[in-house]
Scaffold this active site. Structure first.
Site, PDB file in Angstrom:
ATOM      1  N   TYR A 109       0.862  -1.178   0.000  1.00 33.61           N
ATOM      2  CA  TYR A 109       0.000   0.000   0.000  1.00 33.61           C
ATOM      3  C   TYR A 109       0.896   1.224   0.000  1.00 33.61           C
ATOM      4  CZ  TYR A 109      -3.221   3.601   1.659  1.00 33.61           C
ATOM      5  OH  TYR A 109      -3.955   4.754   1.780  1.00 33.61           O
ATOM      6  N   GLU A 198      -3.702   7.478  -3.750  1.00 29.33           N
ATOM      7  CA  GLU A 198      -3.638   6.191  -3.086  1.00 29.33           C
ATOM      8  C   GLU A 198      -3.411   5.091  -4.113  1.00 29.33           C
ATOM      9  OE1 GLU A 198      -6.096   5.007   0.410  1.00 29.33           O
ATOM     10  OE2 GLU A 198      -7.149   3.968  -1.190  1.00 29.33           O
TER      11      GLU A 198
HETATM   12  N1  LIG Z   1      -3.842  -5.480 -13.708  1.00 29.73           N
HETATM   13  C1  LIG Z   1      -4.124  -6.375 -12.748  1.00 29.73           C
HETATM   14  N2  LIG Z   1      -3.589  -7.606 -12.791  1.00 29.73           N
HETATM   15  C2  LIG Z   1      -3.867  -8.513 -11.815  1.00 29.73           C
HETATM   16  N3  LIG Z   1      -4.675  -8.288 -10.786  1.00 29.73           N
HETATM   17  C3  LIG Z   1      -5.243  -7.078 -10.676  1.00 29.73           C
HETATM   18  C4  LIG Z   1      -5.013  -6.056 -11.644  1.00 29.73           C
HETATM   19  N4  LIG Z   1      -5.696  -4.971 -11.278  1.00 29.73           N
HETATM   20  C5  LIG Z   1      -6.339  -5.292 -10.132  1.00 29.73           C
HETATM   21  N5  LIG Z   1      -6.093  -6.542  -9.757  1.00 29.73           N
HETATM   22  C6  LIG Z   1      -6.614  -7.212  -8.526  1.00 29.73           C
HETATM   23  O1  LIG Z   1      -7.901  -6.722  -8.201  1.00 29.73           O
HETATM   24  C7  LIG Z   1      -7.927  -6.164  -6.899  1.00 29.73           C
HETATM   25  C8  LIG Z   1      -8.883  -4.971  -6.831  1.00 29.73           C
HETATM   26  O2  LIG Z   1      -8.510  -3.969  -7.745  1.00 29.73           O
HETATM   27  P1  LIG Z   1      -8.286  -2.445  -7.336  1.00 29.73           P
HETATM   28  O3  LIG Z   1      -7.390  -2.359  -6.175  1.00 29.73           O
HETATM   29  O4  LIG Z   1      -7.836  -1.705  -8.530  1.00 29.73           O
HETATM   30  O5  LIG Z   1      -9.751  -1.911  -6.981  1.00 29.73           O
HETATM   31  P2  LIG Z   1     -10.533  -1.617  -5.622  1.00 29.73           P
HETATM   32  O6  LIG Z   1     -11.127  -2.856  -5.101  1.00 29.73           O
HETATM   33  O7  LIG Z   1     -11.500  -0.524  -5.925  1.00 29.73           O
HETATM   34  O8  LIG Z   1      -9.492  -1.044  -4.604  1.00 29.73           O
HETATM   35  P3  LIG Z   1      -9.642  -0.761  -3.030  1.00 29.73           P
HETATM   36  O9  LIG Z   1      -9.925  -2.076  -2.354  1.00 29.73           O
HETATM   37  O10 LIG Z   1      -8.276  -0.253  -2.710  1.00 29.73           O
HETATM   38  O11 LIG Z   1     -10.717   0.211  -2.824  1.00 29.73           O
HETATM   39  C9  LIG Z   1      -6.484  -5.810  -6.611  1.00 29.73           C
HETATM   40  O12 LIG Z   1      -6.228  -5.823  -5.229  1.00 29.73           O
HETATM   41  C10 LIG Z   1      -5.725  -6.894  -7.348  1.00 29.73           C
HETATM   42  O13 LIG Z   1      -5.595  -8.052  -6.539  1.00 29.73           O
END
Ligand SMILES: Nc1ncnc2c1ncn2[C@@H]1O[C@H](COP(=O)(O)OP(=O)(O)OP(=O)(O)O)[C@@H](O)[C@H]1O
Ligand SMILES: [Mg+2]
Lengths: 391, 290
Positions: A109, A198
């Site tokens: 993070y 972030e």
């Molecule tokens: N390009 C990628 N390749 C592989 N895995 C990915 C990729 N992008 C995202 N992920 C997986 O998907 C998960 C969630 O994506 P991301 O962190 O972008 O969104 P989020 O859930 O909105 O974030 P947060 O939980 O920080 O609010 C990531 O923690 C990661 O494990």
């Protein structure tokens, strides 16, 4: 103002902050074309909304074939994504970001935000990145490393060392990569008047590289005037339509689920008015700050916006006239009731300069709907009664 | 007595000749504030509202002996103006301007601190010592002289609080609107000891809001250092949980800055906490008649 992940990553790229390659899509056909252009055999389809928690909410999906990209894009585009950061009404997904799948070895993070107590930006990092970071911060705060950076000296080597040693990174090449990453990110923060950045997760790949897998950015609205390129990234469909309309008239509006519409000057008094209504057994239907210049036009607009909400059973106008004289506001309210059809009782409390004259004006106007109140407690009590249909 | 400003305080106005500066400087003069001049670049040598205009704060200070500046400079230039005041030896800058970029204020505040200049605001109503000196945009007539000190983040709640205190038959020594921006000048923690030391102040009203942790810091400070009775109200108990993006805000502050958190902390510090701003006056009466 907030921007989408794909836009944040465009800004990152400009500063050399490494990100996976990706292309934004509005339709599932575009999504497939993008995946083809990116190449490879594994892609991630990511809903673009101004909220986190997308992964847990089903808005981030892995695709192992072009057909799957198509199916997932069809599924995600047009869905109303509900996450713990969107509120229960969720957010409509209108764009998906197609990104190459990354080889994730570790999820870290990294964030930059203003530390109000220290009065300077602080870089926050943790080895426990991923979707449960707030639990980490709450349960094991020692796992979050915070390094405040005084903008007067900028990001120095020692800041970087504090970060990497704090994170327990021992490999020298990895240390150098992460320090460079953080230093560039700090530059992104400062030069763009960001309010927060972030990256969760910031990943370490199998080959020991660091990549921003997610990117969230918010900006200081007061500084947008000097960043037209960021202002251009505004997505008004992400903003509440009523709140935006109110904003155009210099009003600050947030809708709530109660029954008493509130119109108040000043954010503090507006919140205090809601608190008082609640304390007296009523429920506020909205927060509305008409600002320092309450006049007939702004009051009329306020009525109009409040009355769009069908739950509103009474309106409490609570104005503490400072420099603006209350008698003029009283006349403004009367004028406004002519401009807008106000079909619920309006309780008016005007205090401050010329309050007595204002009360007189309201009394003489003798409009059935308009009830004068003497002070905040009296006004709130009358509003609560009126909303219950008592008089 | 009072804190920070009184009838002898010499004040200059930065952004003197602009429409805001003019309107409010006029009101302050009518209240009795000793405004001794103003600063507007390229208007040096002119007279405005019967007072001399200077090109720079340094010239204004040299010619008038002013120690306080009231700042009405537009948001894009306000940090520059504040730093100029600090550089010229001004002791207190009262920054009324709303909408200053946070990064600019961060820099201006750091420089002011280095130069030993106190600041109030930005985005605040200013400071008033009742019936002596008004430096800001508050309606002067509601502040009757008395024995209650007031500190508030919110402008209109400052008026609401002061009005109730006066309606109960008490009055105000000094009231300070500290503003609610992310970076502000003097806060509860710096102002409370001034009221504690002021012989005329017998009780203190402190009005806060959700967000940040200044009220929590204040609670800890009150517990250790303040013997005079304190009445507090925290606005935003019913504010909706904001929609948000990302986790950084929650992580950096440790707490969520909710009204409940703050009210509990203040109560634990022996403060009389009211749930509605409508009860501020009554609560002051109660603590003063103990
Ligand atoms: N390009 C990628 N390749 C592989 N895995 C990915 C990729 N992008 C995202 N992920 C997986 O998907 C998960 C969630 O994506 P991301 O962190 O972008 O969104 P989020 O859930 O909105 O974030 P947060 O939980 O920080 O609010 C990531 O923690 C990661 O494990
Ligand atoms: Mg994430």
């Amino acid at each position: 103002m907030n921007i989408h992940e794909y836009q944040a990553k465009q800004i990152f790229a400009k500063y050399g902050v490494p990100t996976p390659r990706g292309i934004i899509a509005n339709t599932s056909d575009e999504a497939v074309a993008n995946a083809k252009e990116l190449g490879g055999n594994i892609w991630v389809v990511k809903a673009q909304i101004h909220a986190g928690g997308r992964g847990l909410g089903g808005g981030v999906k892995l695709a192992r074939s072009l057909e799957e990209v198509k199916t997932l894009a069809d599924e995600i585009l047009g869905m109303t994504l509900v996450t713990y950061q969107t509120g229960p009404e969720g957010k409509l997904v209108q764009k998906v970001y197609i990104e190459e799948g990354a080889d994730i070895k570790d999820e870290l993070y990294l964030g930059v935000v203003l530390d109000r107590a220290k009065e300077m930006p602080v870089i926050m990092a943790s080895t426990e990145g991923g979707m449960a970071i707030e639990d980490v911060a709450h349960d094991t705060p020692e796992k979050i490393i915070k390094v405040a950076v005084d903008p007067a000296i900028g990001f120095q080597g020692f800041h970087g060392r504090e970060l990497v040693f704090g994170l327990g990174i021992t490999d020298k090449a990895e240390q150098a990569k992460l320090i460079s990453f953080a230093s560039k990110l700090f530059k992104v923060y400062m030069e763009n008047d960001a309010e927060m950045i972030e990256i969760n997760p910031l990943i370490k790949t199998g080959s020991g590289d660091f990549l921003a897998l997610d990117g969230k950015m918010g900006f200081d609205d007061s500084a947008l005037y000097r960043h037209p390129e960021i202002e251009a990234m505004r997505d008004i469909s992400e903003e509440d339509a009523d709140e935006r309309e109110a904003g155009e008239y210099g009003l600050s509006y947030v809708s709530l689920d109660g029954e008493i519409g509130c119109m108040v000057n000043g954010a503090g008094l507006a919140m205090g008015t809601m608190d008082t209504i609640n304390y007296m057994g009523g429920t506020p239907a909205n927060f509305l700050d008409v600002g320092g210049k309450a006049n007939a036009q702004t009051v009329a607009k306020g009525f109009e916006i409040i009355l769009k909400n069908p739950n509103v059973k009474a309106i409490f106008v609570n104005i503490f006239g400072g420099i603006v004289r209350c008698d003029r506001i009283a006349n403004g309210i009367l004028e406004a009731t002519k401009m807008v059809d106000v079909h619920v009782p309006v309780i008016v409390r005007l205090d401050g300069t010329n309050a007595a004259e204002a009360a007189e004006i309201l009394r003489n106007a003798n409009i059935a709907n308009v009830i004068a109140a003497t002070d905040l407690a009296d006004g709130a009590a009358k509003a609560v009664k009126a909303a219950k249909g008592e008089n | 007595m009072s804190i920070l400003v009184n009838k002898d305080t010499k004040v200059i106005v930065q952004g003197f000749t602009g429409s805001e500066g003019t309107f409010h400087a006029e009101q302050c003069l009518a209240y009795g504030t000793k405004i001794v001049g103003g600063v507007t670049p390229n208007k040096g040598g002119e007279t405005h509202l019967g007072k001399p205009v200077f090109n720079t704060v340094k010239e204004a200070v040299a010619a008038t002996g002013a120690t306080v500046s009231m700042v009405f400079v537009p948001p894009a230039f306000v940090a520059d103006a504040v730093m100029e005041a600090a550089d010229a030896g001004i002791e207190l800058a009262v920054i009324i301007t709303e909408g200053a970029p946070v990064r600019d204020m961060q820099m201006a505040k750091a420089y002011a601190t280095k130069k030993n200049m106190k600041t109030i605001g930005p985005n605040c109503p200013g400071i008033i010592t009742a019936e002596e000196c008004k430096i800001g945009i508050m309606p002067g007539n509601i502040f009757k002289k008395g024995n209650v000190g007031l500190i508030s983040k919110s402008g209109t709640l400052t008026y609401e609080g002061a009005n109730q205190v006066c309606k109960e038959g008490f009055g105000i020594t000094t009231a300070v609107g500290i503003g609610g921006d992310p970076i502000i000048g003097l806060s509860y923690k710096q102002l409370l000891p001034l009221f504690e030391a002021d012989p005329e102040t017998e009780a203190i009203v402190m009005i806060g809001e959700i967000g940040g942790d200044l009220e929590i810091q204040a609670a800890a400070f009150i517990k250790e250092n303040i013997t005079k009775p304190v009445v507090a109200f925290i606005a935003g108990q019913t504010a909706p949980k904001g929609k948000r993006m990302g986790h950084a805000g929650a992580i950096v502050s440790g707490g969520a800055g909710t009204a409940k958190e703050k009210m509990d902390a203040l109560e634990a510090a022996g403060v009389k906490v009211v749930v509605s701003p409508a009860d501020i006056g009554k609560a002051v009466k109660e603590v003063l008649s103990k």
